[in-house]
Design a protein around this motif. Sequence first.
Motif, PDB file in Angstrom:
ATOM      1  N   TYR A   1     -23.031 -13.906  19.466  1.00  0.00           N
ATOM      2  CA  TYR A   1     -23.738 -15.182  19.619  1.00  0.00           C
ATOM      3  C   TYR A   1     -24.687 -15.191  20.818  1.00  0.00           C
TER       4      TYR A   1
ATOM      5  N   THR B   1     -21.753  -9.316   7.826  1.00  0.00           N
ATOM      6  CA  THR B   1     -21.485 -10.715   8.156  1.00  0.00           C
ATOM      7  C   THR B   1     -21.180 -11.492   6.877  1.00  0.00           C
TER       8      THR B   1
ATOM      9  N   TYR C   1     -25.039 -15.899   7.263  1.00  0.00           N
ATOM     10  CA  TYR C   1     -24.569 -16.161   8.621  1.00  0.00           C
ATOM     11  C   TYR C   1     -25.703 -16.041   9.628  1.00  0.00           C
ATOM     12  N   PHE C   2     -26.501 -14.984   9.482  1.00  0.00           N
ATOM     13  CA  PHE C   2     -27.692 -14.809  10.300  1.00  0.00           C
ATOM     14  C   PHE C   2     -28.926 -15.023   9.437  1.00  0.00           C
TER      15      PHE C   2
ATOM     16  N   VAL D   1     -14.204 -15.095  12.232  1.00  0.00           N
ATOM     17  CA  VAL D   1     -14.934 -16.368  12.269  1.00  0.00           C
ATOM     18  C   VAL D   1     -14.294 -17.336  11.275  1.00  0.00           C
TER      19      VAL D   1
ATOM     20  N   GLN E   1     -15.215  -9.321  14.838  1.00  0.00           N
ATOM     21  CA  GLN E   1     -14.971 -10.673  15.351  1.00  0.00           C
ATOM     22  C   GLN E   1     -14.613 -11.592  14.195  1.00  0.00           C
TER      23      GLN E   1
ATOM     24  N   ASP F   1     -21.313  -9.528  22.146  1.00  0.00           N
ATOM     25  CA  ASP F   1     -21.304 -10.966  21.893  1.00  0.00           C
ATOM     26  C   ASP F   1     -22.262 -11.247  20.743  1.00  0.00           C
TER      27      ASP F   1
END
Length: 247
Positions: A115, A133, A137-138, A206, A204, A113
Amino acid sequence: MNREFGRVNEQMESARTRIRPRQFGATAGGPANCLDRCFRAGRTWLTTYLPKDCGWGQLVHDERHNGVKTGRSRRAVLLALLIIPALVVTGGAFMGPRSFWEKVVGNDAGAIDFYAPDFEQRLGAKPNIGLATPADYFTGSLGQRVQHIVPNYDAAPAELISAIEQAMMALPNIELAKKDMAAGTLRFIRFSPTIGFPDTINVQLVERANGQTSFLALARARVGYSDLGMNAKLLGQLIAAVNKATA
Protein backbone atom coordinates in the motif's frame (compact mmCIF):
# COMPACT_ATOMS: atom_id res chain seq x y z
CA MET A 1 64.06 29.00 -57.15
CA ASN A 2 64.08 29.98 -53.48
CA ARG A 3 60.48 31.09 -53.80
CA GLU A 4 59.55 27.73 -55.37
CA PHE A 5 61.41 25.81 -52.67
CA GLY A 6 59.54 27.77 -49.96
CA ARG A 7 56.21 26.94 -51.51
CA VAL A 8 57.05 23.20 -51.54
CA ASN A 9 58.12 23.46 -47.90
CA GLU A 10 54.77 25.01 -46.94
CA GLN A 11 52.86 22.26 -48.76
CA MET A 12 54.83 19.53 -46.99
CA GLU A 13 54.28 21.14 -43.58
CA SER A 14 50.56 21.43 -44.32
CA ALA A 15 50.41 17.75 -45.23
CA ARG A 16 52.25 16.75 -42.03
CA THR A 17 49.81 18.80 -39.97
CA ARG A 18 46.81 17.04 -41.54
CA ILE A 19 48.13 13.55 -40.89
CA ARG A 20 49.79 14.23 -37.51
CA PRO A 21 48.38 11.87 -34.84
CA ARG A 22 46.15 13.59 -32.31
CA GLN A 23 47.00 13.69 -28.68
CA PHE A 24 46.59 10.55 -26.56
CA GLY A 25 42.92 9.97 -25.77
CA ALA A 26 41.74 12.97 -27.77
CA THR A 27 39.88 10.97 -30.40
CA ALA A 28 36.56 9.21 -29.86
CA GLY A 29 38.39 5.92 -30.25
CA GLY A 30 41.49 6.88 -28.26
CA PRO A 31 42.65 4.69 -25.35
CA ALA A 32 41.51 7.11 -22.66
CA ASN A 33 38.01 7.44 -24.10
CA CYS A 34 37.83 3.71 -24.77
CA LEU A 35 38.58 3.11 -21.09
CA ASP A 36 35.90 5.60 -20.11
CA ARG A 37 33.37 3.91 -22.38
CA CYS A 38 34.27 0.54 -20.87
CA PHE A 39 33.72 2.03 -17.42
CA ARG A 40 30.28 3.38 -18.41
CA ALA A 41 29.29 0.04 -19.94
CA GLY A 42 30.40 -1.79 -16.81
CA ARG A 43 28.53 0.68 -14.61
CA THR A 44 25.34 0.10 -16.63
CA TRP A 45 25.75 -3.66 -16.31
CA LEU A 46 26.25 -3.47 -12.56
CA THR A 47 23.26 -1.18 -11.94
CA THR A 48 21.13 -3.55 -14.06
CA TYR A 49 22.11 -6.82 -12.42
CA LEU A 50 22.98 -5.89 -8.82
CA PRO A 51 20.45 -4.62 -6.25
CA LYS A 52 21.28 -1.05 -5.27
CA ASP A 53 21.06 -1.77 -1.54
CA CYS A 54 24.17 -3.96 -1.56
CA GLY A 55 27.57 -2.29 -1.14
CA TRP A 56 28.81 -2.20 -4.73
CA GLY A 57 25.34 -1.60 -6.11
CA GLN A 58 24.82 1.47 -3.91
CA LEU A 59 28.12 3.08 -4.93
CA VAL A 60 27.51 2.53 -8.62
CA HIS A 61 23.87 3.64 -8.41
CA ASP A 62 24.90 6.91 -6.74
CA GLU A 63 27.48 7.60 -9.42
CA ARG A 64 25.16 6.82 -12.31
CA HIS A 65 21.83 8.29 -11.21
CA ASN A 66 22.71 11.01 -8.71
CA GLY A 67 25.75 12.49 -10.40
CA VAL A 68 28.04 11.57 -7.50
CA LYS A 69 31.29 11.09 -9.41
CA THR A 70 34.00 9.90 -7.07
CA GLY A 71 37.15 7.87 -7.41
CA ARG A 72 35.63 5.46 -4.90
CA SER A 73 32.67 4.68 -7.15
CA ARG A 74 34.90 4.26 -10.19
CA ARG A 75 37.16 1.88 -8.29
CA ALA A 76 34.06 -0.03 -7.16
CA VAL A 77 32.97 -0.52 -10.78
CA LEU A 78 36.38 -1.68 -11.97
CA LEU A 79 36.91 -3.97 -9.01
CA ALA A 80 33.42 -5.45 -9.34
CA LEU A 81 33.94 -6.19 -13.03
CA LEU A 82 37.16 -8.00 -12.20
CA ILE A 83 36.15 -9.71 -8.98
CA ILE A 84 32.48 -10.73 -9.40
CA PRO A 85 33.01 -13.29 -12.22
CA ALA A 86 35.80 -14.91 -10.21
CA LEU A 87 33.70 -14.87 -7.04
CA VAL A 88 30.72 -16.49 -8.77
CA VAL A 89 32.88 -19.43 -9.81
CA THR A 90 35.11 -19.88 -6.77
CA GLY A 91 32.66 -18.71 -4.10
CA GLY A 92 29.84 -20.83 -5.46
CA ALA A 93 32.12 -23.86 -5.58
CA PHE A 94 33.59 -23.55 -2.07
CA MET A 95 30.81 -21.84 -0.10
CA GLY A 96 27.76 -23.15 -1.90
CA PRO A 97 25.45 -20.90 -3.98
CA ARG A 98 23.14 -19.88 -1.12
CA SER A 99 25.94 -18.81 1.21
CA PHE A 100 27.71 -17.05 -1.64
CA TRP A 101 24.74 -14.88 -2.66
CA GLU A 102 24.00 -14.14 0.98
CA LYS A 103 27.51 -12.70 1.32
CA VAL A 104 27.36 -10.74 -1.95
CA VAL A 105 23.84 -9.27 -2.09
CA GLY A 106 21.82 -10.78 0.75
CA ASN A 107 19.28 -13.45 -0.15
CA ASP A 108 16.28 -11.80 1.50
CA ALA A 109 14.94 -8.62 -0.13
CA GLY A 110 12.87 -7.98 3.00
CA ALA A 111 9.29 -6.93 3.61
CA ILE A 112 7.22 -5.05 1.04
CA ASP A 113 4.38 -2.62 1.69
CA PHE A 114 1.75 -3.25 -0.99
CA TYR A 115 0.00 0.00 0.00
CA ALA A 116 3.03 2.30 -0.05
CA PRO A 117 2.83 5.25 -2.49
CA ASP A 118 6.09 4.11 -4.09
CA PHE A 119 5.07 0.44 -4.40
CA GLU A 120 4.92 0.53 -8.21
CA GLN A 121 8.26 2.33 -8.34
CA ARG A 122 9.82 -0.32 -6.12
CA LEU A 123 8.73 -2.99 -8.57
CA GLY A 124 11.07 -1.42 -11.14
CA ALA A 125 10.97 -1.98 -14.87
CA LYS A 126 12.89 -5.27 -15.03
CA PRO A 127 10.98 -8.36 -16.21
CA ASN A 128 11.92 -10.33 -13.10
CA ILE A 129 8.84 -10.18 -10.87
CA GLY A 130 5.55 -11.99 -10.45
CA LEU A 131 2.48 -10.22 -9.05
CA ALA A 132 -0.84 -11.78 -8.01
CA THR A 133 -3.84 -9.96 -6.52
CA PRO A 134 -7.62 -10.33 -6.18
CA ALA A 135 -9.63 -9.16 -9.17
CA ASP A 136 -9.56 -5.38 -9.77
CA TYR A 137 -7.41 -4.80 -6.68
CA PHE A 138 -4.94 -2.55 -8.47
CA THR A 139 -5.89 -0.23 -11.32
CA GLY A 140 -4.08 1.76 -13.98
CA SER A 141 -0.51 0.91 -14.92
CA LEU A 142 -0.05 -1.11 -11.72
CA GLY A 143 -3.11 -3.20 -12.52
CA GLN A 144 -1.59 -4.02 -15.90
CA ARG A 145 1.37 -5.65 -14.18
CA VAL A 146 -0.80 -8.21 -12.35
CA GLN A 147 -0.15 -11.64 -13.83
CA HIS A 148 -2.48 -13.84 -11.76
CA ILE A 149 -5.88 -13.28 -10.17
CA VAL A 150 -6.28 -14.67 -6.66
CA PRO A 151 -9.81 -15.86 -5.82
CA ASN A 152 -11.69 -15.10 -2.61
CA TYR A 153 -11.66 -17.90 -0.04
CA ASP A 154 -14.20 -18.88 2.59
CA ALA A 155 -11.38 -20.23 4.76
CA ALA A 156 -10.52 -18.40 7.98
CA PRO A 157 -7.33 -16.28 7.85
CA ALA A 158 -5.37 -18.76 10.00
CA GLU A 159 -6.44 -21.62 7.77
CA LEU A 160 -5.53 -19.69 4.63
CA ILE A 161 -2.07 -18.76 5.96
CA SER A 162 -1.48 -22.42 6.82
CA ALA A 163 -2.55 -23.48 3.31
CA ILE A 164 -0.19 -20.89 1.72
CA GLU A 165 2.72 -21.97 3.89
CA GLN A 166 2.21 -25.67 3.15
CA ALA A 167 1.84 -24.98 -0.58
CA MET A 168 5.06 -22.96 -0.71
CA MET A 169 7.11 -25.37 1.42
CA ALA A 170 6.04 -28.25 -0.83
CA LEU A 171 7.85 -26.56 -3.74
CA PRO A 172 11.59 -27.23 -4.22
CA ASN A 173 14.34 -24.89 -2.98
CA ILE A 174 12.03 -22.83 -0.72
CA GLU A 175 12.84 -21.43 2.73
CA LEU A 176 10.47 -19.65 5.12
CA ALA A 177 12.08 -16.30 6.00
CA LYS A 178 9.34 -14.83 8.24
CA LYS A 179 5.78 -15.54 9.34
CA ASP A 180 3.57 -13.04 11.15
CA MET A 181 0.13 -14.43 11.97
CA ALA A 182 -1.09 -11.18 13.53
CA ALA A 183 -0.23 -9.13 10.44
CA GLY A 184 -1.27 -11.88 8.04
CA THR A 185 2.07 -11.90 6.23
CA LEU A 186 4.50 -14.54 5.03
CA ARG A 187 7.89 -14.20 3.37
CA PHE A 188 9.79 -16.93 1.58
CA ILE A 189 13.08 -17.23 -0.28
CA ARG A 190 13.31 -19.43 -3.36
CA PHE A 191 16.67 -20.43 -4.89
CA SER A 192 17.24 -21.37 -8.51
CA PRO A 193 18.36 -25.01 -8.84
CA THR A 194 21.96 -24.68 -10.09
CA ILE A 195 23.37 -21.20 -9.54
CA GLY A 196 21.22 -20.50 -6.49
CA PHE A 197 19.88 -17.08 -7.56
CA PRO A 198 17.60 -15.93 -4.70
CA ASP A 199 14.01 -14.73 -5.15
CA THR A 200 11.89 -13.21 -2.37
CA ILE A 201 8.17 -14.04 -2.19
CA ASN A 202 5.97 -11.76 -0.05
CA VAL A 203 2.37 -12.73 0.79
CA GLN A 204 -0.20 -10.46 2.46
CA LEU A 205 -3.72 -11.56 3.46
CA VAL A 206 -6.53 -9.13 2.63
CA GLU A 207 -10.16 -9.02 3.76
CA ARG A 208 -12.81 -9.28 1.08
CA ALA A 209 -16.59 -8.87 0.99
CA ASN A 210 -18.94 -11.29 2.75
CA GLY A 211 -16.31 -12.29 5.29
CA GLN A 212 -14.06 -13.88 2.69
CA THR A 213 -10.28 -13.63 2.59
CA SER A 214 -7.78 -13.41 -0.25
CA PHE A 215 -4.11 -12.53 -0.56
CA LEU A 216 -1.59 -10.42 -2.43
CA ALA A 217 1.64 -12.05 -3.55
CA LEU A 218 4.82 -10.60 -5.00
CA ALA A 219 7.75 -12.73 -6.16
CA ARG A 220 10.87 -10.78 -7.14
CA ALA A 221 14.36 -11.71 -8.21
CA ARG A 222 17.20 -10.46 -6.05
CA VAL A 223 19.85 -10.67 -8.77
CA GLY A 224 19.74 -10.31 -12.54
CA TYR A 225 17.62 -8.62 -15.18
CA SER A 226 15.09 -11.22 -16.37
CA ASP A 227 13.76 -14.27 -14.53
CA LEU A 228 12.41 -15.84 -17.74
CA GLY A 229 8.91 -15.86 -16.24
CA MET A 230 9.83 -18.10 -13.32
CA ASN A 231 8.37 -15.87 -10.58
CA ALA A 232 5.04 -15.53 -12.37
CA LYS A 233 5.01 -19.31 -12.84
CA LEU A 234 5.71 -19.80 -9.14
CA LEU A 235 2.70 -17.69 -8.13
CA GLY A 236 0.50 -19.65 -10.52
CA GLN A 237 1.61 -22.86 -8.81
CA LEU A 238 0.94 -21.32 -5.39
CA ILE A 239 -2.61 -20.25 -6.28
CA ALA A 240 -3.41 -23.68 -7.77
CA ALA A 241 -2.13 -25.46 -4.64
CA VAL A 242 -4.08 -23.17 -2.28
CA ASN A 243 -7.24 -23.60 -4.33
CA LYS A 244 -6.88 -27.36 -4.03
CA ALA A 245 -6.17 -27.23 -0.28
CA THR A 246 -9.16 -25.01 0.50
CA ALA A 247 -11.68 -26.60 -1.88
